[in-house]
Design a protein around this motif. Structure first.
Motif, short mmCIF file in Angstrom:
data_model
loop_
_atom_site.label_atom_id
_atom_site.label_comp_id
_atom_site.label_asym_id
_atom_site.label_seq_id
_atom_site.Cartn_x
_atom_site.Cartn_y
_atom_site.Cartn_z
N VAL A 1 80.62 5.63 67.69
CA VAL A 1 81.48 6.11 68.77
C VAL A 1 82.46 4.99 69.14
N ALA A 2 83.70 5.39 69.42
CA ALA A 2 84.73 4.40 69.74
C ALA A 2 85.39 4.71 71.06
N VAL A 3 85.61 3.66 71.83
CA VAL A 3 86.50 3.73 72.98
C VAL A 3 87.90 3.46 72.41
N PRO A 4 88.84 4.41 72.54
CA PRO A 4 90.15 4.21 71.90
C PRO A 4 90.83 2.92 72.35
N MET A 5 91.44 2.24 71.39
CA MET A 5 92.18 1.01 71.65
C MET A 5 93.66 1.33 71.45
N LEU A 6 94.40 1.37 72.55
CA LEU A 6 95.78 1.88 72.50
C LEU A 6 96.82 0.77 72.63
N GLY A 7 96.39 -0.50 72.74
CA GLY A 7 97.35 -1.57 72.98
C GLY A 7 97.47 -2.52 71.82
N SER A 8 97.84 -3.77 72.14
CA SER A 8 98.04 -4.76 71.10
C SER A 8 96.73 -5.46 70.71
N GLY A 9 95.75 -5.47 71.60
CA GLY A 9 94.47 -6.10 71.30
C GLY A 9 93.63 -5.19 70.44
N ASP A 10 92.60 -5.75 69.80
CA ASP A 10 91.79 -4.92 68.91
C ASP A 10 90.39 -4.67 69.44
N SER A 11 90.11 -5.11 70.65
CA SER A 11 88.78 -4.86 71.20
C SER A 11 88.80 -5.04 72.71
N LEU A 12 87.74 -4.49 73.33
CA LEU A 12 87.49 -4.71 74.75
C LEU A 12 86.43 -5.79 74.89
N ASN A 13 86.35 -6.39 76.08
CA ASN A 13 85.22 -7.25 76.39
C ASN A 13 83.95 -6.41 76.20
N VAL A 14 82.89 -7.02 75.64
CA VAL A 14 81.70 -6.23 75.29
C VAL A 14 81.02 -5.64 76.52
N SER A 15 81.06 -6.34 77.66
CA SER A 15 80.41 -5.75 78.82
C SER A 15 81.25 -4.61 79.37
N VAL A 16 82.54 -4.64 79.16
CA VAL A 16 83.41 -3.53 79.55
C VAL A 16 83.18 -2.32 78.66
N SER A 17 83.21 -2.51 77.33
CA SER A 17 83.06 -1.35 76.45
C SER A 17 81.68 -0.73 76.63
N ALA A 18 80.65 -1.56 76.77
CA ALA A 18 79.30 -1.03 76.99
C ALA A 18 79.25 -0.22 78.28
N SER A 19 79.93 -0.69 79.31
CA SER A 19 79.88 0.00 80.61
C SER A 19 80.62 1.32 80.56
N VAL A 20 81.76 1.35 79.87
CA VAL A 20 82.50 2.60 79.72
C VAL A 20 81.62 3.63 79.00
N LEU A 21 80.95 3.19 77.96
CA LEU A 21 80.06 4.09 77.21
C LEU A 21 78.85 4.51 78.04
N LEU A 22 78.24 3.56 78.74
CA LEU A 22 77.07 3.88 79.55
C LEU A 22 77.41 4.91 80.62
N TYR A 23 78.53 4.72 81.31
CA TYR A 23 78.90 5.66 82.36
C TYR A 23 79.30 7.02 81.78
N GLU A 24 79.90 7.03 80.61
CA GLU A 24 80.20 8.32 79.98
C GLU A 24 78.89 9.06 79.68
N ALA A 25 77.94 8.34 79.09
CA ALA A 25 76.65 8.96 78.76
C ALA A 25 75.96 9.45 80.03
N LYS A 26 75.97 8.61 81.06
CA LYS A 26 75.29 8.98 82.31
C LYS A 26 75.95 10.19 82.95
N ALA A 27 77.29 10.19 82.99
CA ALA A 27 78.02 11.29 83.62
C ALA A 27 77.74 12.60 82.90
N ARG A 28 77.65 12.55 81.59
CA ARG A 28 77.41 13.75 80.81
C ARG A 28 75.96 14.23 80.99
N LYS A 29 75.04 13.28 81.06
CA LYS A 29 73.64 13.66 81.27
C LYS A 29 73.44 14.26 82.66
#
Lengths: 268, 268
Positions: free
Chosen positions: A237-265
């Motif tokens: 699963v990927a959090v889309p990267m729409l800018g010039s950088g190629d990644s998010l901070n790992v605690s940021v990407s994990a949190s975006v994914l965790l909250y998506e999973a939680k919200a859906r559950k």
């Protein structure tokens, strides 16, 4: 309050220095709590306090004076130290009058019980202590079940892990596996759906299926997820990267994914 | 490569020290880039390089030797320095052979053009440089339009802001307002819907309306959003806090909100 006065040569002081600098084995997962905020956290979480060091000369807040007695009553042993001794133990520029050696709780995989829609995060090879602590803070916030560590690169007792976790390290269960294969077998046995956070050949994280038990896997800041996690048919699963950088901070990407999973559950 | 050799007394060296320590005015928003990674970032972003310092004795990678010539060709002025002089300028334990003074791009509010569904983040009083840099990295990643700073507490030229932004500070537009009221008037004039990240009297962030132009406001690590933002009828949105802690790291909560807004705008 009358406490035994000790100096820099005392073994308890040396033990603190070893813990701070990670220069001795630490099988009881002791960590150093400094200052009023950290001690309030210990008291609130009812954490076991091994040794308390009290330096009344370095205390300014009335609240800290009151807390000192509570901490001494809770600690296995308590000592009074001079400002100079406190400075030798403290990692702060200006040490506070309260410093304790406390133990992190220890969980074994067999201690944990999971529900029908449990959510866990696997941190594989995360290197930066501040990131690991921030991850734990997010796990607490989103009501996840536990943190799983594989390919561990930083110790949970690191002062920056404790600080960034804002004390939630005392309540969020953490289990560690020496071998990634053991973690995979454990998750499979418990029927977790494993999702790898990886931008290659991945589905948009909003389109993934978070039903049942979900284990999200994030990787190290430099190398991503270890190769042992691939080849098991796990969806990426990927959090889309729409800018010039190629990644998010790992605690940021994990949190975006965790909250998506939680919200859906939770059907938010 | 032949470059003029200078020593620690040279004004250019002193200027670097002033920038590192923030001990002189910095109206051109100069910052210090150290090492191969940072210089690759400067070259990629085509950033103006004011002064380049080259210490061939401290260079190990072949790539750095090659890059040194490219940087010297791009810089306004270039000097050769000894290892000792490099150490006096560097914030690293082990300085690299490449160090430059470069300028951050400067944007005025009037430079920016917004679309029908633009997304901006307001950071009000954020104090920790690493958090500000991580926010900028997330803004880049989610394709937001700009960062708005009010009640600014940390300088964008801080080495930890640059580092945590992973170079995206060179491409994400940032505008600063001296007075919060000016930022509010600007956003209102541009018909942004302002959402305050606040857990009190808030709606769940999944239920908020992200249509049209959206400005998300996050506050300082200790005090939250400044009172000037309240009383304008702006909706408050909350990321649910389900654990023992009472807040998320500010760069985490901002990123969860930014990606929610982006996903809803883009229909992911």
């Amino acid at each position: 309050m009358e406490l035994q006065a000790i100096g820099v040569q005392h073994p308890a002081v040396r033990q603190v220095q070893h813990i701070q600098n990670n220069t001795a084995p630490n099988r009881y997962k002791l960590f150093v709590a400094e200052g009023l905020w950290a001690h309030n956290m210990l008291l609130e979480a009812n954490a076991p306090i091994d040794t308390f060091f009290w330096c009344p000369e370095a205390i300014y807040a009335d609240e800290a004076h009151r807390r000192a007695e509570e901490i001494a009553a809770r600690a296995e042993r308590s000592f009074r130290v001079s400002l100079r001794t406190m400075e030798k133990m403290s990692e702060r520029d200006k040490p506070d009058g309260l410093l304790s050696l406390a133990a992190l709780p220890r969980w074994e995989p067999s201690d944990l019980r999971f529900g029908r829609t449990s959510l866990v995060l696997v941190a594989d090879g995360v290197e930066i202590p501040g990131n690991l602590g921030t991850l734990i803070r997010s796990l607490d916030a989103c009501g996840a079940d536990c943190l799983v560590l594989t390919n561990r690169k930083t110790r949970l007792t690191h002062p920056k892990v404790i600080r960034a976790s804002q004390g939630t390290i005392l309540t969020v269960p953490t289990v560690e596996f020496e071998e990634t294969g053991e973690a995979i077998a454990w998750l499979d046995r418990l029927r977790f759906t494993v999702l790898l956070a990886d931008t290659d050949e991945a589905v948009n994280y909003r389109q993934a299926d978070y039903s049942g038990r979900t284990a999200l896997v994030v990787g190290s800041e430099r190398y991503g997820i270890g190769k042992e996690w691939y080849g098991h048919g796990y969806q990426r699963v990927a959090v889309p990267m729409l800018g010039s950088g190629d990644s998010l901070n790992v605690s940021v990407s994990a949190s975006v994914l965790l909250y998506e999973a939680k919200a859906r559950k939770a059907n938010w």
